[in-house]
Design an enzyme around this catalytic site. Structure first.
Site, mmCIF file in Angstrom:
data_model
loop_
_atom_site.group_PDB
_atom_site.id
_atom_site.type_symbol
_atom_site.label_atom_id
_atom_site.label_comp_id
_atom_site.label_asym_id
_atom_site.label_seq_id
_atom_site.Cartn_x
_atom_site.Cartn_y
_atom_site.Cartn_z
ATOM 1 N N MET A 1 1.275 -0.756 -0.153
ATOM 2 C CA MET A 1 -0.157 0.072 -0.133
ATOM 3 C C MET A 1 1.073 1.267 0.152
ATOM 4 O O MET A 1 1.299 1.833 0.688
ATOM 5 C CB MET A 1 -1.037 -0.230 1.286
ATOM 6 C CG MET A 1 -1.760 1.655 1.368
ATOM 7 S SD MET A 1 -2.852 0.865 2.999
ATOM 8 C CE MET A 1 -1.810 1.953 4.232
ATOM 9 N N PRO A 2 1.825 1.602 -1.208
ATOM 10 C CA PRO A 2 2.223 3.199 -1.320
ATOM 11 C C PRO A 2 1.727 4.375 -1.198
ATOM 12 O O PRO A 2 -0.332 3.847 -1.683
ATOM 13 C CB PRO A 2 2.948 2.577 -2.784
ATOM 14 C CG PRO A 2 2.449 1.254 -3.175
ATOM 15 C CD PRO A 2 1.467 1.046 -2.596
ATOM 16 N N LEU A 3 1.800 4.993 0.113
ATOM 17 C CA LEU A 3 0.789 6.681 -0.028
ATOM 18 C C LEU A 3 1.812 7.822 -1.371
ATOM 19 O O LEU A 3 2.396 7.226 -0.481
ATOM 20 C CB LEU A 3 1.321 6.492 1.433
ATOM 21 C CG LEU A 3 0.590 8.065 1.688
ATOM 22 C CD1 LEU A 3 -0.711 7.757 1.293
ATOM 23 C CD2 LEU A 3 0.505 9.197 2.915
#
Length: 109
Positions: A1-3
């Site tokens: 889950m990259p932000l």
């Protein structure tokens, strides 16, 4: 889950903002192999004097259209993948326009 955090000067159209966010997300899907719906992006528009991006002697001029992109990921991403990410985001769009050119910094890798 990259932000993903994207900062740009105020005044871009919705289509331009979508082109930037889509280009960044598609490169994450392609390079990091994240699911298509794993998308967490924050877009912030600033007044012209709130983004300071001066020439660092790299031989190119910065324009008022500069876009700052920060990608925060969990441990486990290879250095090779992180270095490939900007070139994936620069590929031309289907419309023939070039995608924005994210410039990684050592702190964001």
């Amino acid at each position: 889950m990259p932000l993903v955090r994207i900062d740009m000067n105020r005044g871009r159209s919705r289509e331009e903002i979508k082109a930037v966010t889509d280009a960044v997300h598609q490169s994450l899907v392609e390079v990091f192999k994240i699911p298509e719906r794993d998308r967490f992006q924050l877009v912030t528009q600033h007044d012209a004097d709130e983004i300071i991006a001066q020439d660092a002697g790299l031989g190119f001029e910065r324009t008022p259209g500069a876009v700052m992109i920060q990608i925060f990921t969990q441990h486990g991403r290879s250095t090779e993948d992180k270095q490939h990410l900007p070139s994936a985001a620069r590929r031309p769009c289907a419309s023939g326009r070039r995608r924005p050119r994210p410039r990684p910094t050592r702190s964001s890798l």
